[in-house]
Structure formats: C-alpha cells, structure tokens
Design a protein around this motif. Structure first.
Motif, mmCIF file in Angstrom:
data_model
loop_
_atom_site.group_PDB
_atom_site.id
_atom_site.type_symbol
_atom_site.label_atom_id
_atom_site.label_comp_id
_atom_site.label_asym_id
_atom_site.label_seq_id
_atom_site.Cartn_x
_atom_site.Cartn_y
_atom_site.Cartn_z
ATOM 1 N N GLY A 58 -3.779 -9.096 -28.320
ATOM 2 C CA GLY A 58 -2.561 -9.843 -28.607
ATOM 3 C C GLY A 58 -1.844 -10.196 -27.307
ATOM 4 O O GLY A 58 -2.209 -9.757 -26.217
ATOM 5 N N THR A 59 -0.808 -11.021 -27.417
ATOM 6 C CA THR A 59 -0.016 -11.404 -26.243
ATOM 7 C C THR A 59 1.144 -10.452 -26.025
ATOM 8 O O THR A 59 1.681 -10.364 -24.929
ATOM 9 C CB THR A 59 0.520 -12.827 -26.417
ATOM 10 O OG1 THR A 59 1.295 -12.901 -27.628
ATOM 11 C CG2 THR A 59 -0.638 -13.825 -26.514
ATOM 12 N N ALA A 60 1.497 -9.722 -27.080
ATOM 13 C CA ALA A 60 2.622 -8.773 -26.963
ATOM 14 C C ALA A 60 2.162 -7.504 -26.268
ATOM 15 O O ALA A 60 0.958 -7.230 -26.159
ATOM 16 C CB ALA A 60 3.177 -8.460 -28.344
ATOM 17 N N GLU A 61 3.123 -6.735 -25.799
ATOM 18 C CA GLU A 61 2.811 -5.466 -25.131
ATOM 19 C C GLU A 61 3.229 -4.300 -26.013
ATOM 20 O O GLU A 61 4.114 -4.422 -26.864
ATOM 21 C CB GLU A 61 3.519 -5.388 -23.782
ATOM 22 C CG GLU A 61 2.954 -6.333 -22.742
ATOM 23 C CD GLU A 61 3.501 -6.049 -21.354
ATOM 24 O OE1 GLU A 61 4.570 -5.409 -21.258
ATOM 25 O OE2 GLU A 61 2.844 -6.438 -20.372
ATOM 26 N N SER A 62 2.555 -3.172 -25.795
ATOM 27 C CA SER A 62 2.843 -1.973 -26.574
ATOM 28 C C SER A 62 2.990 -0.793 -25.626
ATOM 29 O O SER A 62 2.295 -0.709 -24.601
ATOM 30 C CB SER A 62 1.714 -1.702 -27.568
ATOM 31 O OG SER A 62 1.951 -0.524 -28.311
ATOM 32 N N CYS A 63 3.902 0.109 -25.956
ATOM 33 C CA CYS A 63 4.119 1.306 -25.146
ATOM 34 C C CYS A 63 3.067 2.351 -25.492
ATOM 35 O O CYS A 63 2.872 2.687 -26.663
ATOM 36 C CB CYS A 63 5.518 1.856 -25.389
ATOM 37 S SG CYS A 63 5.907 3.318 -24.386
ATOM 38 N N VAL A 64 2.369 2.872 -24.494
ATOM 39 C CA VAL A 64 1.321 3.869 -24.724
ATOM 40 C C VAL A 64 1.954 5.180 -25.193
ATOM 41 O O VAL A 64 2.802 5.739 -24.500
ATOM 42 C CB VAL A 64 0.506 4.117 -23.441
ATOM 43 C CG1 VAL A 64 -0.560 5.189 -23.680
ATOM 44 C CG2 VAL A 64 -0.128 2.829 -22.950
ATOM 45 N N PRO A 65 1.578 5.670 -26.361
ATOM 46 C CA PRO A 65 2.158 6.923 -26.862
ATOM 47 C C PRO A 65 1.537 8.133 -26.184
ATOM 48 O O PRO A 65 0.455 8.051 -25.586
ATOM 49 C CB PRO A 65 1.805 6.892 -28.347
ATOM 50 C CG PRO A 65 0.524 6.127 -28.405
ATOM 51 C CD PRO A 65 0.624 5.088 -27.321
ATOM 52 N N SER A 66 2.207 9.262 -26.282
ATOM 53 C CA SER A 66 1.671 10.509 -25.737
ATOM 54 C C SER A 66 0.649 11.089 -26.707
ATOM 55 O O SER A 66 0.923 11.239 -27.902
ATOM 56 C CB SER A 66 2.792 11.522 -25.523
ATOM 57 O OG SER A 66 2.251 12.777 -25.134
ATOM 58 N N LEU A 67 -0.523 11.409 -26.203
ATOM 59 C CA LEU A 67 -1.605 11.971 -27.021
ATOM 60 C C LEU A 67 -1.822 13.448 -26.729
ATOM 61 O O LEU A 67 -2.710 14.068 -27.325
ATOM 62 C CB LEU A 67 -2.905 11.207 -26.759
ATOM 63 C CG LEU A 67 -2.836 9.678 -26.944
ATOM 64 C CD1 LEU A 67 -4.188 9.065 -26.607
ATOM 65 C CD2 LEU A 67 -2.427 9.326 -28.357
ATOM 66 N N SER A 68 -1.037 14.024 -25.848
ATOM 67 C CA SER A 68 -1.228 15.417 -25.427
ATOM 68 C C SER A 68 -1.153 16.369 -26.613
ATOM 69 O O SER A 68 -0.228 16.307 -27.431
ATOM 70 C CB SER A 68 -0.158 15.790 -24.400
ATOM 71 O OG SER A 68 -0.317 17.133 -23.986
ATOM 72 N N GLY A 69 -2.159 17.251 -26.727
ATOM 73 C CA GLY A 69 -2.186 18.270 -27.772
ATOM 74 C C GLY A 69 -2.732 17.790 -29.103
ATOM 75 O O GLY A 69 -2.837 18.575 -30.046
ATOM 76 N N LYS A 70 -3.109 16.507 -29.199
ATOM 77 C CA LYS A 70 -3.626 15.971 -30.450
ATOM 78 C C LYS A 70 -5.145 16.086 -30.499
ATOM 79 O O LYS A 70 -5.819 16.087 -29.467
ATOM 80 C CB LYS A 70 -3.229 14.498 -30.618
ATOM 81 C CG LYS A 70 -1.731 14.250 -30.716
ATOM 82 C CD LYS A 70 -1.440 12.775 -30.930
ATOM 83 C CE LYS A 70 0.067 12.505 -30.976
ATOM 84 N NZ LYS A 70 0.699 13.203 -32.112
ATOM 85 N N THR A 71 -5.682 16.194 -31.703
ATOM 86 C CA THR A 71 -7.128 16.139 -31.871
ATOM 87 C C THR A 71 -7.566 14.683 -31.761
ATOM 88 O O THR A 71 -6.741 13.767 -31.763
ATOM 89 C CB THR A 71 -7.546 16.693 -33.241
ATOM 90 O OG1 THR A 71 -7.007 15.850 -34.278
ATOM 91 C CG2 THR A 71 -7.046 18.116 -33.439
ATOM 92 N N LEU A 72 -8.872 14.471 -31.671
ATOM 93 C CA LEU A 72 -9.383 13.111 -31.535
ATOM 94 C C LEU A 72 -8.987 12.252 -32.734
ATOM 95 O O LEU A 72 -8.618 11.083 -32.579
ATOM 96 C CB LEU A 72 -10.903 13.137 -31.383
ATOM 97 C CG LEU A 72 -11.591 11.779 -31.182
ATOM 98 C CD1 LEU A 72 -11.033 11.070 -29.956
ATOM 99 C CD2 LEU A 72 -13.098 11.961 -31.065
ATOM 100 N N ILE A 73 -9.051 12.835 -33.934
ATOM 101 C CA ILE A 73 -8.682 12.084 -35.143
ATOM 102 C C ILE A 73 -7.210 11.710 -35.100
ATOM 103 O O ILE A 73 -6.825 10.563 -35.387
ATOM 104 C CB ILE A 73 -8.995 12.913 -36.403
ATOM 105 C CG1 ILE A 73 -10.495 13.167 -36.511
ATOM 106 C CG2 ILE A 73 -8.480 12.205 -37.652
ATOM 107 C CD1 ILE A 73 -10.879 14.072 -37.663
ATOM 108 N N GLU A 74 -6.366 12.667 -34.728
ATOM 109 C CA GLU A 74 -4.924 12.396 -34.651
ATOM 110 C C GLU A 74 -4.622 11.354 -33.573
ATOM 111 O O GLU A 74 -3.769 10.477 -33.758
ATOM 112 C CB GLU A 74 -4.160 13.692 -34.372
ATOM 113 C CG GLU A 74 -4.245 14.709 -35.498
ATOM 114 C CD GLU A 74 -3.700 16.072 -35.118
ATOM 115 O OE1 GLU A 74 -3.394 16.866 -36.025
ATOM 116 O OE2 GLU A 74 -3.589 16.344 -33.899
#
Length: 270
Positions: A185-201
């Motif tokens: 897309g042309t819009a931008e998105s803020c990268v969320p924090s993935l720390s402590g999450k499983t791969l599925i989460e």
C-alpha cells in the motif's frame, strides 16, 4: 439238518427275537435322530431377510429382532451419499432365505464427518489454495485482501477470526477465510512490538498492523518441543514502514531473553 427242528429249538427262537428287536430299536433310533435334526435345524422354517440398507443401526437392530434375526457390524466406511450412522451394505442380501436366529452382517457409514488436516498454504496463490482446499473437502467462505509485498499470495488462513495452523484437523465441509496479499500500500504503518509473543501471536499482530512475517530466525534447534518466543525483530518496534512490509523475527525458548544491542556490547568489550 432238519429246518423244522432248527426253528423250533429255543436257541434259534431267541436269536431271531433278538435280531428283530435290534432292527426295531435301530429303526426307532434313526427316526428319533431324523426328528431331532429336523427340529434342531428348523428344517423348512425360513424367512426372507428384510431391507435394512439405508436404516440407522439402532433402527435396523429393532427391525431384525422383531423377525427373530440378529445383527453384527463388521466394518465402517465413509460416504457422503448416505446419512451418517446408516447402513450401506448387508450380508445376506435382502430377500435371502435364512433361519431364525441368523446373524446379518452389515457395514455402516461413519457417525461423524471425516476430519481433514489443513495444508500449508502460506505464500501460495489464492487460486491454488482454493483448489487445494476444495480437493480436500474444505471450502473458502471469504477472501480478504491485506497490503503485502506480493499480490494474490495467501498470507493467512482463518476460521472464526482465528488463524488455522497447518496440520489442524477440520471437519469436511468446513469453510475458512483466506487472507490474500494485494501488493504494497501507499500508506505507512507503525511496527508493533513482538517481544515475548509466540510465532502465531506475532503473525496475528503483524497482520492486524497490515504487515507480514519476514525471515524467522531461531536461537536454538527447532527440534525441541518447547515453545519459542520473539526476543528481537527488524524493523524495531515503533518504526514506520509501508503497509505490506516484511518484519523479520528472532525467536528463543527463553521468554525473558532480551534483544541484542551490538553498540552497548562493543562498548562493554572495550
């Protein structure tokens, strides 16, 4: 020898009487045996086997019992042409002549739907994914498009809003939703924090932010049965990237493992 004297003698008369008695007793025994066999085998007492194919097992048992017959299920199969739990084959066949108490052997249809394992569909074109699912007896209820680096590739498979992992067994005929890439897309998105999450989460979190999983790097051997957790990512949380961008992840079995800070490690070394 004089025959008159022979037949008039006491010994001869005794022998003749004994022989006659033996013959009579033998005939009586034979008659008794024939009568007993006829009664035991119910000679002449036969009935026609009723039609029980298509009936449910419990219904068929009652039908046969009312006619003095028994039933035994010897096998089961799966068919979509007849109701679940119904009889698909019987032996002896309908109208065959059998005696009372005869056992009728049947093959029944399975009582539950066949369970189908979900195949690996990530990064497969949605047309190929749909064809694969249809061949397995599953169906696509809906297709949702999300920003992605590549168009028309499957990003995720969901059922009731939750990700269906490869290998998960679903009942035949179950519908799923395909999450398909529509290009960046042309819009931008803020990268969320993935720390402590499983791969599925982590995958679910990225898709919610209109981002997708990039390279997945494991800190330990993946042969272990332990759960892996994200301890680092690239780009870092808080950065702004174009929708549909990849986010690489680093996983470890230690849920408290901290991300690597190469600058601080070098400063500590010196």
């Amino acid at each position: 020898m004089d025959l008159k004297k022979f037949f008039k003698s006491n010994n001869t008369a005794y022998v003749i009487c004994t022989l006659i008695a033996a013959v009579i007793i033998g005939l009586l025994l034979l008659m008794f045996v024939f009568l007993w066999l006829s009664r035991y085998t119910r000679h002449g007492e036969e009935r026609a086997v009723p039609q029980i194919c298509g009936m449910y097992v419990e219904e068929a048992q009652m039908t046969l019992a009312s006619q003095g017959l028994k039933m035994e299920v010897i096998d089961s199969t799966y068919s979509k042409k007849v109701p679940l739990g119904s009889i698909v084959e019987q032996n002896p066949p309908v109208d065959a002549k059998v005696k009372d108490g005869r056992t009728i052997y049947v093959i029944m249809n399975a009582r539950s739907l066949r369970q189908v394992p979900m195949p690996e569909l990530h990064d497969v074109s949605y047309r190929q994914a749909e064809a694969t699912l249809n061949a397995l007896g599953l169906k696509v209820d809906n297709i949702r498009y999300e920003p992605s680096e590549y168009r028309d590739l499957v990003l995720d498979v969901r059922r009731n809003g939750e990700t269906v992992e490869p290998g998960t067994r679903l009942a035949e005929g179950t519908g799923v939703t395909l999450i398909v890439g529509q290009g960046r897309g042309t819009a931008e998105s803020c990268v969320p924090s993935l720390s402590g999450k499983t791969l599925i989460e982590a995958r679910t979190t990225l898709l919610s932010a209109k981002l997708i999983v990039g390279a997945v790097n494991y800190n330990e051997s993946t042969e272990t049965e332990e759960v892996f957790y994200v301890y680092d990512q690239k780009p870092k949380a808080g950065q702004w990237v174009r929708e549909g961008s990849h986010v690489d992840m680093y996983l470890s079995t230690d849920p408290n493992k901290k991300p690597i800070n190469s600058i601080s490690e070098e400063e500590e070394f010196f």
